[in-house]
Scaffold this motif. Structure first.
Motif, PDB file in Angstrom:
ATOM      1  N   PRO A 390       0.801  -1.330   0.230  1.00  0.00           N
ATOM      2  CA  PRO A 390      -0.066   0.065  -0.001  1.00  0.00           C
ATOM      3  C   PRO A 390       0.646   1.045   0.018  1.00  0.00           C
ATOM      4  N   GLY A 391       0.486   2.275  -0.851  1.00  0.00           N
ATOM      5  CA  GLY A 391       1.030   3.503  -0.730  1.00  0.00           C
ATOM      6  C   GLY A 391       2.404   3.743  -1.888  1.00  0.00           C
ATOM      7  N   ILE A 392       2.883   2.782  -2.098  1.00  0.00           N
ATOM      8  CA  ILE A 392       4.203   2.568  -2.937  1.00  0.00           C
ATOM      9  C   ILE A 392       3.585   2.206  -4.446  1.00  0.00           C
ATOM     10  N   TYR A 393       4.326   2.943  -5.166  1.00  0.00           N
ATOM     11  CA  TYR A 393       3.990   3.205  -6.780  1.00  0.00           C
ATOM     12  C   TYR A 393       5.161   3.495  -7.425  1.00  0.00           C
ATOM     13  N   GLU A 394       5.204   3.324  -8.608  1.00  0.00           N
ATOM     14  CA  GLU A 394       6.124   3.841  -9.820  1.00  0.00           C
ATOM     15  C   GLU A 394       5.945   5.083  -9.872  1.00  0.00           C
ATOM     16  N   GLY A 395       7.197   5.892 -10.255  1.00  0.00           N
ATOM     17  CA  GLY A 395       7.255   7.373 -10.262  1.00  0.00           C
ATOM     18  C   GLY A 395       7.263   8.401  -9.143  1.00  0.00           C
ATOM     19  N   MET A 396       7.687   7.559  -8.066  1.00  0.00           N
ATOM     20  CA  MET A 396       7.993   8.215  -6.823  1.00  0.00           C
ATOM     21  C   MET A 396       9.341   9.095  -6.831  1.00  0.00           C
ATOM     22  N   THR A 397       9.463  10.498  -6.812  1.00  0.00           N
ATOM     23  CA  THR A 397      10.748  10.993  -6.882  1.00  0.00           C
ATOM     24  C   THR A 397      10.792  12.087  -5.577  1.00  0.00           C
ATOM     25  N   LYS A 398      12.119  12.302  -5.612  1.00  0.00           N
ATOM     26  CA  LYS A 398      12.499  13.390  -4.236  1.00  0.00           C
ATOM     27  C   LYS A 398      11.420  14.655  -4.510  1.00  0.00           C
ATOM     28  N   ASP A 399      11.143  15.034  -5.596  1.00  0.00           N
ATOM     29  CA  ASP A 399      10.445  16.304  -5.778  1.00  0.00           C
ATOM     30  C   ASP A 399       8.816  15.951  -5.404  1.00  0.00           C
ATOM     31  N   ALA A 436      20.377  11.791  -7.309  1.00  0.00           N
ATOM     32  CA  ALA A 436      19.498  12.889  -8.017  1.00  0.00           C
ATOM     33  C   ALA A 436      17.925  12.822  -7.822  1.00  0.00           C
ATOM     34  N   GLU A 437      17.164  12.421  -8.706  1.00  0.00           N
ATOM     35  CA  GLU A 437      15.770  12.264  -8.416  1.00  0.00           C
ATOM     36  C   GLU A 437      15.361  11.105  -7.700  1.00  0.00           C
ATOM     37  N   LYS A 438      16.181  10.269  -7.365  1.00  0.00           N
ATOM     38  CA  LYS A 438      15.501   8.845  -6.616  1.00  0.00           C
ATOM     39  C   LYS A 438      15.504   9.508  -5.123  1.00  0.00           C
ATOM     40  N   MET A 439      14.457   8.831  -4.713  1.00  0.00           N
ATOM     41  CA  MET A 439      14.143   8.917  -3.061  1.00  0.00           C
ATOM     42  C   MET A 439      14.599   7.624  -2.705  1.00  0.00           C
ATOM     43  N   ALA A 518      12.593   9.715 -14.204  1.00  0.00           N
ATOM     44  CA  ALA A 518      11.031   9.276 -14.270  1.00  0.00           C
ATOM     45  C   ALA A 518      10.863   8.619 -13.034  1.00  0.00           C
ATOM     46  N   GLN A 519      12.118   7.949 -12.669  1.00  0.00           N
ATOM     47  CA  GLN A 519      12.012   6.784 -11.384  1.00  0.00           C
ATOM     48  C   GLN A 519      10.733   5.890 -11.211  1.00  0.00           C
ATOM     49  N   HIS A 520      10.425   5.143 -12.417  1.00  0.00           N
ATOM     50  CA  HIS A 520       9.718   3.867 -12.611  1.00  0.00           C
ATOM     51  C   HIS A 520      10.655   2.805 -11.865  1.00  0.00           C
TER      52      HIS A 520
END
Length: 700
Positions: A390-399, A436-439, A518-520
């Motif tokens: 739950p709550g976790i999906y593709e496309g989650m970035t730091k921003d 970079a964009e990776k959380m 894009a952090q897929h």
């Protein structure tokens, strides 16, 4: 013995598939072959069993604590060797029916080959690829991250038994190929196979700046090398095509080669392959790329828009048949003869503090690779194996990451927010500006869970080169790497570059800079940060330049591959049975009569399969009665239509089941099911064989 059960069954379906592929299987114009090396080639092929422990062991690929309970298809290592008779230089390629071959396995294989051949086969010229079946035995990595990914229900993720069998099988397949060396020829063939795969991260792919250059959103290239002796005997075929071998889903619990194993089986049945012979026809379907490519046929546990039918066998057979059909069409048309020198370059690269030149960073200047880490979207899984967290999906970035998900607004449930909060609290110290964009979710490099030393390799066989990288590489990444190497090797007459991914080790994924942003799933699983693909391209260019100039290369370092402190799942203490029963006794007899399309089944009092892995043997037989009343083997556990299943009953009893899915082409007659195994005496520790034989039944 049996006669092409599944090959015949799919004759009509295969013809229809070929008719469809007729409009999508495109043969490009063939360039002239490079000048032949004086003396030509010696070629040899070989295969060997790597099936391993078939019960109470994990599988590598889905990372879902998959505990396997039997065997649907026996697994193999398949090797070819090419020797340039003018120079003595040689190249070895191995394809293993497994989810991943790790540094620890490769280093042990090279050590064994050094003892056998004193440097003849080494890290430069031995390349080990995989089919990437997600339902093959796990437990061979020395890296903690992949040990965890391979865990079974008991949370054990390393198996010395599987490790040893894997190493033995790879080495023995190479030994057989070496012993089979003889004058011969190699044909290279290429086509574009469209419509049988799809891009699971299309949104990320479409962010690439150069999308318009390419017709397809998946890598459609199929490459094939065919080996023939000087006398005209067909020795083997190796076929590379980009797809995930995930048509069996994450809840599947029988070991199998999946779609590529099925394609291999169809070929080898056609040529009468006997894997227990020193010399036999070998058909290998190693993966090219995986990355963002999945079977269009789907699997039963994929996300809805990627889902296949509820029939897992149908999904596997459909995609395996599609690959076989395309390969068989290539096999039956003229190719071009490979000619030219044999050469190789390979080295271990220290990616820790590795500097990527500005030429490879898309205008971002010189960059240093990051400490390995996985992003939040890694935990979502791919569309063909979603985690369902739950709550976790593709496309989650730091921003865009927020505990309440107020930016992306994909999952704003209370449970989803709680999961994100918990994960963020755990990973707060692992955040890395380099990524970079990776959380960052999992700072596995910071924790010492992943190797920073990885192998990169090039093999050259005349006008053909093979790239070997340790990553699952996506569609666009494959194109970039292949095109770059083609340019570098053009002075040598190389005009065909084959891509072999997840090769020599397993190091997660690699994505382009745009896909990474894009952090897929693929970008979140790119361990060394946004410029890892640039680092691989830089390294491959250096290997190609060294090959052109004739200069050697050296390792930066060697990986730490110690398995000394790994804990194995406890082995078999002893096997027991009720006093009134015997090992091999039939507990449930098959029905007296079956029709084609039905499944015959018998249950036996058995022993634990870890007592004897039966390398080169079988746990089952389907036998057919001959007119004189004697019985002959019709199928074994190597065959696609059979299954062996084991289950624990109480503390020390075992029940084993033999299943036979009766094909439409099976001739009418009388048959029986046989289960073979071994049991361990609790007093003497002795292991003894047993055999159980069912009542006869008829097939009509």
């Amino acid at each position: 013995m049996h006669k092409l059960q599944r090959f015949k069954r799919f004759a009509i379906a295969g013809a229809a598939s070929l008719a469809l592929l007729g409009s999508t299987l495109v043969a490009p114009a063939l360039a002239p072959a490079a000048q032949a090396a004086e003396g030509g080639y010696l070629v040899g092929t070989g295969m060997y069993d790597v099936t391993g422990a078939v019960a109470e062991n994990g599988a590598f690929g889905y990372a879902s604590h998959q505990e396997m309970k039997g065997l649907q298809q026996r697994l193999y290592s398949r090797a070819f060797i090419v020797v340039d008779q003018a120079t003595g230089q040689r190249a070895v390629y191995v394809s293993v029916d497994t989810g991943g071959v790790f540094n620890a396995v490769r280093m042990k294989v090279l050590e064994r080959l050094q003892g056998l051949y004193r440097g003849l086969y080494n890290g430069n010229n031995v390349m080990i690829g995989i089919t990437h079946s997600h339902v093959a035995p796990a437990g061979t990595s020395s890296d903690k991250l992949y040990e965890i990914a391979a865990e079974d229900e008991s949370l054990h993720g390393f198996s010395q038994q599987v490790f040893d069998i894997t190493v033995d099988g790879i080495v023995n397949s190479i030994v057989r190929a070496h012993n089979n060396l003889e004058p011969g020829t190699i044909e290279a063939k290429r086509s574009q196979v469209r419509g049988i795969t799809r891009n699971r991260s299309l949104a990320a792919y479409l962010k690439n700046d150069d999308v318009a250059k390419y017709q397809d959103t998946t890598e459609t290239t199929m490459d094939q090398l065919e080996f023939t002796s000087e006398t005209g005997e067909k020795l083997g075929v190796f076929n590379w095509f980009s797809t995930h071998a995930t048509s069996f889903p994450m809840h599947w619990d029988l070991y199998s080669g999946d779609t590529k194993g099925y394609a291999e089986y169809l070929y080898e049945e056609k040529f009468g392959t006997d894997p227990n012979l020193e010399k036999t026809f070998v058909a290998a379907f190693p993966t090219s790329g995986t990355g963002d490519m999945v079977p269009a046929a789907g699997n039963s546990s994929s996300l809805p828009e990627f889902q296949g039918t509820p029939d897992d066998y149908y999904n596997v057979e459909k995609h395996g048949q599609e690959q076989f059909d395309a390969s068989w069409q290539l096999f039956n048309r003229p190719g071009r003869q490979v000619a030219g020198a044999v050469d190789s370059r390979g080295r271990y690269v220290q990616f820790k503090n590795y500097v990527v030149n500005a030429k490879y960073t898309e205008g971002e200047g010189d960059k240093t690779l990051c400490v390995p880490a996985r992003g939040f979207s890694f935990a979502a899984g791919g569309e063909n194996g979603p985690s369902g967290i739950p709550g976790i999906y593709e496309g989650m970035t730091k921003d865009t990451f927020r505990v309440r998900d107020v930016v992306n607004k994909v999952d704003q449930s209370d449970l989803g927010g709680l999961v994100r909060f918990a994960f963020a609290a755990i990973s707060v110290t692992g955040q890395d500006p380099c990524q970079a964009e990776k959380m960052v979710l999992l700072p596995d490099g910071q924790w010492g869970w992943a190797s920073t030393v990885e192998p990169v390799q090039l093999l050259r066989i005349g006008n053909v080169a093979i790239i070997g990288v340790p990553t699952e590489t996506g569609t666009m990444g494959i194109r970039h790497l292949r095109e770059s190497v083609e340019k570098k090797l053009a002075p040598l007459g190389v005009d065909t570059v084959i891509f072999s991914g997840a090769t020599n080790d397993y190091a997660g994924y690699v994505s382009t800079r745009e896909e990474y942003a894009a952090q897929h799933y693929e970008g979140a699983s790119t361990e060394f940060g946004p410029h890892e693909l640039g680092a691989l391209q830089q390294e491959l260019d250096r290997l190609a330049e060294a090959m052109v100039s004739g200069t050697p290369v050296a390792d930066d370092a060697l990986p730490n591959v110690s398995t000394r402190w790994k804990t194995n799942r406890p082995g078999v203490v002893f096997d027991d049975k009720p006093p009134s029963q015997q090992f091999g006794q039939v507990l449930t007899q098959p029905s007296a009569q079956y029709h084609q399309g039905q499944t015959a089944r018998a249950v036996f009092r058995g022993g634990h399969p870890k007592n004897n892995l039966r390398v080169g043997g079988t746990f089952l037989r389907v036998q057919r009665q001959l007119p004189d009343g004697t019985w002959e083997d019709y199928l074994t556990d190597r065959d696609w239509d059979t299954s062996y299943r084991w289950e624990r009953e109480g503390a020390s009893y075992s029940r084993t089941t033999v299943e036979w899915r009766i094909g439409e082409e099976v001739p009418a007659g009388t048959y029986r099911l046989v289960q073979e195994g071994d049991w361990k005496n609790g007093w003497t520790r002795a292991v003894s064989p047993y055999q159980g034989v069912s009542n006869p039944f008829t097939v009509s």
